[in-house]
Every structure is written in structure tokens, then in C-alpha cells.
Motif scaffolding. Structure first.
Motif, mmCIF file in Angstrom:
data_model
loop_
_atom_site.group_PDB
_atom_site.id
_atom_site.type_symbol
_atom_site.label_atom_id
_atom_site.label_comp_id
_atom_site.label_asym_id
_atom_site.label_seq_id
_atom_site.Cartn_x
_atom_site.Cartn_y
_atom_site.Cartn_z
ATOM 1 N N SER B 9 0.855 -1.175 0.058
ATOM 2 C CA SER B 9 0.246 0.037 -0.058
ATOM 3 C C SER B 9 0.981 1.251 -0.076
ATOM 4 O O SER B 9 0.517 2.335 -0.645
ATOM 5 C CB SER B 9 -0.762 -0.051 1.132
ATOM 6 N N ASN B 10 2.113 1.136 0.391
ATOM 7 C CA ASN B 10 3.077 2.089 0.637
ATOM 8 C C ASN B 10 4.318 1.685 0.585
ATOM 9 O O ASN B 10 4.822 0.634 1.160
ATOM 10 C CB ASN B 10 2.942 2.963 1.970
ATOM 11 N N LYS B 11 5.232 2.307 -0.458
ATOM 12 C CA LYS B 11 6.425 1.930 -0.568
ATOM 13 C C LYS B 11 7.501 3.360 -0.333
ATOM 14 O O LYS B 11 7.260 4.211 -1.323
ATOM 15 C CB LYS B 11 6.710 1.270 -1.805
ATOM 16 N N VAL B 12 8.272 3.173 0.260
ATOM 17 C CA VAL B 12 9.211 4.305 0.156
ATOM 18 C C VAL B 12 10.591 3.751 0.078
ATOM 19 O O VAL B 12 11.049 2.728 0.554
ATOM 20 C CB VAL B 12 9.544 5.106 1.845
ATOM 21 N N THR B 13 11.252 4.414 -1.146
ATOM 22 C CA THR B 13 12.686 3.741 -1.612
ATOM 23 C C THR B 13 13.767 4.787 -1.763
ATOM 24 O O THR B 13 13.113 6.050 -1.922
ATOM 25 C CB THR B 13 12.352 2.886 -3.017
#
Lengths: 112, 116
Positions: B9-13
Motif C-alpha cells: 500500500s505504501n513504498k518508500v525507496t
């Protein structure tokens, strides 16, 4: 790009006022759909218009498909705060894939 | 399933990393779309799969973007060497194609991608 223009881009109305958004295409369409996206949500299907000159109503919402099947409109009578969101048209062109590409959207804000 | 699901649902990269976004369409839906939506903006078409036909990739913004649909069901959108401008919500939608009620799209909740 492949997007279809909608006007206006944004409209702020007082609760009880009417609202209309227009969707215009330079080419004849197979059919057209309308979607509503609430703030923070995802688009949700409202209706599909298929026939030339077709008019459909859903409570306070009236959808119209132009006679030439190149434009469409969504009219909301007596807006309510629950109508807040962005309204997208999604024309379907008969390109073999019947691909759906969304219009630029009209953002509606309703003040109580 | 009951609807279209997307993960994560959320992805921080971090900038430069590769990411994979997954979409599980509604069972029986032959058409699958990927869109990108930046904050306050419209829906940018990325790619369209229909049955066994070659996908329409005309919306992919660069060769860093690719997508696959395995077995006519699950789809994966891959972004290589992510850039900050890739930050957006990635939406997947599926539809049944054929008949009078075709093409209505059902959207998943989206994956919010943030590239730092």
C-alpha cells in the motif's frame, strides 16, 4: 498526450448550487464512462453512455452524451457536501483494444 | 477476491533502487490497466493488458518502466533506477471486456510510492 480535456478544471460552489462538467473529444467515441474520485480515494464508476444523444439520471446527477458522440456532460442539481471530489470522464475509442483513457478531471469543492 | 488488490500500500525507496508493485485483479476480468496519479493531478495511463493480446505500452514514460501480466491474472509493474519524479500513487484497475456492460473499471486502492 492521450488525455481528453474536461472543463472546468476546478469549481467551488455553495451547497445547493448546481454544477456541470464538460468532456470534449475531437474524435467520435464508441462510448463514454464517468467516474468519481473522493479525496484520498480511488476512482469509482458512476455510469456508461453508449447511444448518441443519450441522457441518464442518477438521483441529482444527469449525464448526457452528445448527438455526434464527441462530447458529454455531467450535471449535479443542488450540490451537497458529499458531492466533493474529482469527476473524470473516460471516453472509449474503438481502436481495437477498446482502451479507456481518462479525461483531465474536474475537481469539485462544495462549501456548506 | 472481492475486489482489486494492490501491494504494497505504501513504498518508500531510495533514488536509484528498483521497485515492484503488484496488482491482483478481479477474477475473470480480462483487461488490466496501470495508471499513475501525482498529488492533485489526473490519471496518467501507463499500460493496458487485454487477454492474450500484446499489451499497449504507449503510456510508459521511459524504458525504466515495465510491466508483466502472468497467466492472464496478476500483474507486476517494475520501475528500475527510481527517480524522485516517480513518486506518485500507482493505481491498477481491471475490467470485464465483452457485452453491453463491458469496460467498467474497478480500481484497487493504489500503491503510494515515495522516492527519497
Amino acid at each position: 498526450g492521450q488525455q481528453v480535456m474536461q472543463i472546468p478544471q476546478y469549481q467551488h460552489v455553495q451547497e445547493g448550487e448546481d454544477f456541470t462538467t464538460y468532456c470534449n473529444s475531437s474524435t467520435t467515441l464508441s462510448n463514454i464512462q464517468w467516474y468519481k474520485q473522493r479525496p484520498g480515494g480511488h476512482p469509482v464508476f458512476l455510469i456508461q453512455l453508449v447511444k448518441s444523444g443519450e441522457v441518464k439520471k442518477q438521483k441529482r446527477l444527469t449525464f448526457q452524451f452528445g448527438e455526434a458522440k464527441k462530447n458529454s456532460s455531467l450535471h449535479i442539481t443542488a450540490t451537497q457536501t458529499t458531492d466533493v471530489g474529482t469527476y473524470f470522464c473516460a471516453p472509449v475509442r474503438n481502436t481495437g483494444f477498446q482502451k479507456l483513457v481518462f479525461g483531465t478531471g474536474t475537481r469539485l469543492l462544495v462549501s456548506p | 477476491g472481492a475486489g482489486v488488490s494492490q501491494s504494497p500500500s505504501n513504498k518508500v525507496t531510495e533514488k536509484g533502487k528498483d521497485v515492484e508493485l503488484r496488482c491482483d485483479p478481479i477474477s475473470g476480468h480480462t483487461a488490466l490497466y496501470w495508471y499513475r496519479q501525482s498529488l492533485g493531478q489526473g490519471l496518467e495511463f501507463l499500460i493496458y493488458f487485454q487477454g492474450n493480446s500484446a499489451p499497449d505500452k504507449s503510456g510508459l514514460p521511459s524504458d525504466r518502466f515495465s510491466a508483466e501480466r502472468t497467466g492472464g491474472s496478476v500483474s507486476t509493474l517494475t520501475i528500475q533506477r527510481t527517480q524522485q519524479e516517480d513518486s506518485a500513487v500507482y493505481l491498477c484497475a481491471s475490467s470485464f471486456v465483452g457485452g453491453a456492460s463491458s469496460y467498467e473499471q474497478y480500481f484497487g486502492p493504489g500503491t503510494r510510492l515515495t522516492v527519497t
